[in-house]
Scaffold this active site. Structure first.
Site: not given
Ligand code: IMP
Ligand code: MG
Length: 180
Positions: A50, A108, A136, A157
């Site tokens: 990403g 996130d 977020k 999302f």
């Molecule tokens: P976390 O571990 O929940 O903080 O999420 C981190 C990873 O989830 C990010 O590096 C993204 O790859 C993916 N992610 C989180 N939110 C989104 C979104 O809204 N769209 C696409 N990928 C997301």
């Molecule tokens: Mg990522």
């Protein structure tokens, strides 16, 4: 700008490229203020896949020498977090004793950041900072400070500028939000 269709879902324009680039420049300025003139060579850790576009744009704006290292972690399936962070590829270089700037596309729940901090500690990083293009705040549940945030967004999302929906949509130059 028009809506885009990715598999079964429709997304509408949310953040135009110009605004993304502007927020990256402002973030680079903050990082430069902290690192310009440093005597070490900090590591820029690109969290694949990403973060690839954000890292590419950000590093062109940094005014100090840095070394690019990558790692690949996955946790999302479809439009939600699985809660489990998998390491699909380990660190591409030795980071022992080095200062590391983690470069994320989006923070996130924060599960990925927790896992990254653990991996960096395990591999002997001297220090690590977190830089993310998107944050977020309503979803984040961890205590780890997010040092550099380019843009804050609601708990929706999104896709584009590196972010995907089941691996597609990464190549979009603007950011789109799920249209329900
Ligand atoms: P976390 O571990 O929940 O903080 O999420 C981190 C990873 O989830 C990010 O590096 C993204 O790859 C993916 N992610 C989180 N939110 C989104 C979104 O809204 N769209 C696409 N990928 C997301
Ligand atoms: Mg990522």
């Amino acid at each position: 700008m028009e809506k885009v269709r990715l598999y079964d879902k429709t997304f509408r324009p949310f953040i135009p490229n110009e605004k993304i680039m502007d927020s990256i420049a402002k973030t680079a300025e903050k990082i430069n203020a902290d690192f310009r003139g440093c005597e070490d060579i900090p590591i820029l850790l690109c969290v694949l896949n990403g973060s690839i576009m954000f890292t590419a744009e950000l590093m062109q704006m940094l005014e100090f020498n840095c070394e690019l290292v990558s790692i690949k972690l996955t946790s999302y399936e479809g439009t939600g977090s699985t809660g489990h962070v998998k390491q699909a590829m380990g660190l591409t270089a030795d980071i022992r004793g080095r200062r590391v700037i983690i470069v994320e596309d989006i923070v996130d729940t924060g599960n990925t950041i927790v896992e990254l901090k653990r991996i960096l500690e395990e591999h002997g990083a001297a220090e690590s900072k977190v830089c993310t293009m998107l944050f977020k705040p309503d979803s984040y549940t961890k205590d780890i400070p997010i040092d550099y945030v380019a843009m804050e967004i609601p708990n929706d999302f999104i896709v584009g500028f590196g972010l995907d929906y089941n691996e597609i949509g990464r190549s979009l130059r603007d950011i789109y939000i799920l249209d329900e």
